[in-house]
Design a protein around this motif. Structure first.
Motif, PDB file in Angstrom:
ATOM      1  N   SER A  72      35.500  15.775  51.265  1.00 24.92           N
ATOM      2  CA  SER A  72      35.275  14.563  51.984  1.00 24.92           C
ATOM      3  C   SER A  72      34.882  14.871  53.365  1.00 24.92           C
ATOM      4  N   LEU A  73      35.999  15.486  54.016  1.00 19.11           N
ATOM      5  CA  LEU A  73      35.786  15.428  55.489  1.00 19.11           C
ATOM      6  C   LEU A  73      34.639  16.395  55.789  1.00 19.11           C
ATOM      7  N   ALA A  74      34.720  17.603  55.052  1.00 20.34           N
ATOM      8  CA  ALA A  74      33.474  18.601  55.558  1.00 20.34           C
ATOM      9  C   ALA A  74      32.083  17.858  55.386  1.00 20.34           C
ATOM     10  N   ALA A  75      31.859  16.841  54.174  1.00 18.54           N
ATOM     11  CA  ALA A  75      30.607  16.059  54.095  1.00 18.54           C
ATOM     12  C   ALA A  75      30.356  15.417  55.269  1.00 18.54           C
ATOM     13  N   VAL A  76      31.520  14.610  55.956  1.00 16.45           N
ATOM     14  CA  VAL A  76      31.142  13.614  56.890  1.00 16.45           C
ATOM     15  C   VAL A  76      30.811  14.276  58.094  1.00 16.45           C
ATOM     16  N   SER A  77      31.549  15.227  58.342  1.00 14.01           N
ATOM     17  CA  SER A  77      31.469  16.228  59.507  1.00 14.01           C
ATOM     18  C   SER A  77      30.011  16.914  59.692  1.00 14.01           C
ATOM     19  N   MET A 137      26.586   9.793  63.975  1.00 18.23           N
ATOM     20  CA  MET A 137      27.400   8.902  63.355  1.00 18.23           C
ATOM     21  C   MET A 137      26.465   7.841  62.956  1.00 18.23           C
ATOM     22  N   SER A 138      25.531   7.185  63.815  1.00 15.32           N
ATOM     23  CA  SER A 138      24.461   6.441  63.362  1.00 15.32           C
ATOM     24  C   SER A 138      24.102   6.232  61.882  1.00 15.32           C
ATOM     25  N   ASP A 139      23.842   7.483  61.745  1.00 15.62           N
ATOM     26  CA  ASP A 139      23.370   7.730  60.148  1.00 15.62           C
ATOM     27  C   ASP A 139      24.537   7.500  59.120  1.00 15.62           C
ATOM     28  N   VAL A 140      25.865   7.731  59.597  1.00 15.58           N
ATOM     29  CA  VAL A 140      26.890   7.285  58.863  1.00 15.58           C
ATOM     30  C   VAL A 140      26.926   5.770  58.545  1.00 15.58           C
ATOM     31  N   GLN A 141      26.702   5.066  59.663  1.00 19.20           N
ATOM     32  CA  GLN A 141      26.950   3.760  59.678  1.00 19.20           C
ATOM     33  C   GLN A 141      25.570   3.168  58.766  1.00 19.20           C
ATOM     34  N   ARG A 142      24.369   3.723  58.973  1.00 23.53           N
ATOM     35  CA  ARG A 142      23.226   3.508  58.157  1.00 23.53           C
ATOM     36  C   ARG A 142      23.475   3.563  56.447  1.00 23.53           C
ATOM     37  N   ILE A 143      24.028   4.754  56.146  1.00 24.73           N
ATOM     38  CA  ILE A 143      24.503   5.170  54.893  1.00 24.73           C
ATOM     39  C   ILE A 143      25.512   3.827  54.295  1.00 24.73           C
ATOM     40  N   VAL A 166      35.842  -0.196  66.678  1.00 29.85           N
ATOM     41  CA  VAL A 166      34.683  -1.278  66.701  1.00 29.85           C
ATOM     42  C   VAL A 166      33.455  -0.687  67.882  1.00 29.85           C
ATOM     43  N   ARG A 167      33.864   0.422  68.337  1.00 29.69           N
ATOM     44  CA  ARG A 167      32.900   1.070  69.159  1.00 29.69           C
ATOM     45  C   ARG A 167      32.290   2.198  68.243  1.00 29.69           C
ATOM     46  N   ASP A 168      32.970   2.825  67.509  1.00 31.56           N
ATOM     47  CA  ASP A 168      32.517   3.808  66.318  1.00 31.56           C
ATOM     48  C   ASP A 168      31.777   3.169  65.074  1.00 31.56           C
ATOM     49  N   LEU A 169      31.985   2.176  64.570  1.00 31.97           N
ATOM     50  CA  LEU A 169      31.525   1.785  63.322  1.00 31.97           C
ATOM     51  C   LEU A 169      31.074   0.184  63.553  1.00 31.97           C
ATOM     52  N   GLY A 170      31.661  -0.568  64.605  1.00 38.69           N
ATOM     53  CA  GLY A 170      30.950  -2.020  64.594  1.00 38.69           C
ATOM     54  C   GLY A 170      31.707  -2.796  63.442  1.00 38.69           C
ATOM     55  N   ASN A 171      31.114  -4.097  63.355  1.00 35.84           N
ATOM     56  CA  ASN A 171      31.568  -4.915  62.166  1.00 35.84           C
ATOM     57  C   ASN A 171      32.882  -4.903  61.828  1.00 35.84           C
ATOM     58  N   THR A 187      18.555   7.844  54.038  1.00 37.02           N
ATOM     59  CA  THR A 187      18.948   8.044  55.530  1.00 37.02           C
ATOM     60  C   THR A 187      18.763   9.402  55.970  1.00 37.02           C
ATOM     61  N   ILE A 188      19.415  10.617  55.075  1.00 39.67           N
ATOM     62  CA  ILE A 188      19.135  12.080  55.370  1.00 39.67           C
ATOM     63  C   ILE A 188      18.344  12.685  54.770  1.00 39.67           C
ATOM     64  N   HIS A 189      17.674  11.967  53.570  1.00 43.15           N
ATOM     65  CA  HIS A 189      16.585  12.486  52.688  1.00 43.15           C
ATOM     66  C   HIS A 189      17.107  13.615  51.798  1.00 43.15           C
ATOM     67  N   SER A 190      18.305  13.393  51.482  1.00 45.44           N
ATOM     68  CA  SER A 190      18.959  14.531  50.233  1.00 45.44           C
ATOM     69  C   SER A 190      19.584  13.769  49.191  1.00 45.44           C
TER      70      SER A 190
END
Length: 476
Positions: A418-423, A431-437, A286-291, A454-457
């Motif tokens: 997958s782990l490397a991409a999110v890291s 992590m706020s941009d992970v949420q926005r994605i 809840v703290r890291d992702l919410g919703n 979000t990250i312009h890529s």
């Protein structure tokens, strides 16, 4: 899902070499060394145009070295992906018809609020319901879950017992992890259209996802009586396997979880530890992702054999979240660090599904779940950096399809990438941009569009940046 085994990256590289020889996508090789894997590439004047899923892009020929036909398959996340691969619905109700309503309501790929308002202003409930349904169905099929929900709810205010609208609204609720909320709408749909196979298909899915397996079996049998359907047969077979294996299971509960277990295989102490761990993980997520998911989350503990009997998962899988957390715990008498990681990983999938409206692609799903366990690349980071340097990595757009199709070796690379991409996203942007994605994806954006917003890529730039990140962090 969580990977069960670890395999040497040298063997994986060889495996990927074989896989590339039998695949079928087109690859654009850019002069700067990057590559773009696409479903189809075509020439158009001074540009190459290429398709990835439902999206089309263009790139100047001057930037391209050459184009190869064939390569790793691209299984892009379709903007029109159906909830849980449900069969196509055939509306049983007659809906209002005033000329070509669809063409009037959807203009240039967008719903026109002005047209909807003018149709509702005519004071015809059936016409108003149909207009809102057309708008909701369009947004649903294009992944804009929040807007779709508003249109469906508006349509139901005009025609609360229209089975077609009820079926789609229930499908939307199930897709977003709210099966218990979906159940009464699916029941109303079946009551309103007792001869509709689609209504019973949806009712069965809502029942199965909300822990009413026996009732789901009956609903899917009724659907098949009305119309044969291979997908429904698969649903039914899985439910019957679960019903057989779990016939003697007991049940426990906590604030956010319902736990199913076979009493002789687990101690009361272990079950208590599992629920306590899950509740703590729930607060963390809840703290890291919410919703968080609105429904209670179903967790089933299996012996190893029972796990594979029910899920038919590949042998390399260590647990599954298919709407229910299915955890094999053979031989465990108390909580271990590995089990704790598995529990948090699988629970994270429920949060990601909720936040993305059920549209998150597997690579991002698995990357976030591993990152939040937490898990690091560790010693695999260096080998992964070498794969990216040699451009032997699996392109991310090829990881938008299910990992279940991979061998154990390919799955190892898929999970590591997958782990490397999110890291990389978390380290570089937060992590706020992970949420926005995830939020962009829930609003109907393709994964690549969400990255650009979000990250312009795009995928090509993102993979280049990821290659540099790996090289800097794990060495040449």
């Amino acid at each position: 899902m969580r990977l069960r085994v670890t395999i040497l990256f040298i063997a994986v590289t060889l495996t990927l070499g074989v896989a590339r020889e039998v695949a079928w996508a087109d690859t654009i090789h850019l002069k700067n060394g990057r590559t773009i894997v696409a479903d189809h590439v075509r020439e158009n004047g001074t540009h190459f145009e290429y398709d990835i899923g439902d999206d089309s892009y263009a790139i100047p020929k001057a930037s391209v070295d050459h184009v190869d036909a064939g390569g790793m398959p691209t299984v892009a996340s379709s903007a029109a992906a159906k909830v849980a691969d449900l069969p196509t619905f055939s509306p049983p109700d007659s809906l209002a018809n005033e000329g070509d309503l669809v063409a009037r309501i959807v203009k240039e790929g967008k719903v026109s609020p002005d047209v909807l308002a003018s149709l509702e202003g005519k004071g015809n409930p059936e016409l108003s319901a149909t207009a809102d349904f057309i708008a909701g169905k369009f947004e649903f099929e294009h992944g804009n879950i929040a807007q779709s929900r508003q249109y469906f709810e508006s349509a139901l205010r005009f025609q609360p017992n229209n089975s077609t609208i009820l079926v789609y609204y229930a499908a939307l609720l199930v897709r977003t992890g709210n099966a218990a909320q979906a159940l009464p709408y699916a029941q109303r749909a079946a009551q309103a259209a007792p001869n509709s196979p689609d209504a019973y298909t949806m009712l069965g899915y809502a029942q199965f996802a909300s822990d009413h397996t026996k009732e789901a079996v009956a609903s899917w049998k009724r659907s098949l009586e009305l119309r044969p359907d291979a997908k429904v047969e698969q649903f039914l077979a899985k439910a019957q396997r679960e019903q057989t294996v779990e016939s003697d299971f007991a049940q426990g509960e906590s604030s956010h979880f319902v736990l199913h277990y076979e009493g002789r295989q687990t101690s009361e102490a272990l079950r208590g530890q599992i629920l306590a761990t899950l509740e703590s993980d729930y607060d963390d997520l809840v703290r890291d992702l919410g919703n968080p998911p609105r429904d209670s989350i179903l967790v089933t503990l299996y012996t190893e054999q029972a796990f594979f009997d029910v899920t038919h998962a590949p042998t390399w899988s260590g647990a599954i979240n298919d709407g229910k957390l299915r955890i094999p715990i053979s031989g465990l008498s108390s909580m271990t660090s590995e089990l704790a990681h598995v529990l948090k990983h699988e629970l994270a999938h429920s949060f990601i599904t909720q936040l993305s409206g059920g549209r998150c692609p597997p690579w991002l799903h698995e990357g976030i779940a591993q990152f939040l366990e937490p898990r690091s690349l560790g010693g695999n980071g260096h080998q992964l950096s070498l794969l990216f340097k040699a451009q032997h990595n699996i392109p991310l757009n090829a990881l938008e399809g299910s990992f279940l199709r991979f061998s154990g070796a390919e799955a190892t690379v898929a999970y590591a990438e997958s782990l490397a991409a999110v890291s990389y996203i978390s380290d570089s942007y937060g992590m706020s941009d992970v949420q926005r994605i995830l939020q962009r994806i829930s609003q109907g954006s393709s994964t690549e569009a969400a990255l650009r917003e979000t990250i312009h890529s795009d995928y090509g730039q993102f993979e280049s940046d990821l290659a540099r990140y790996l090289a800097d962090k794990y060495g040449q």
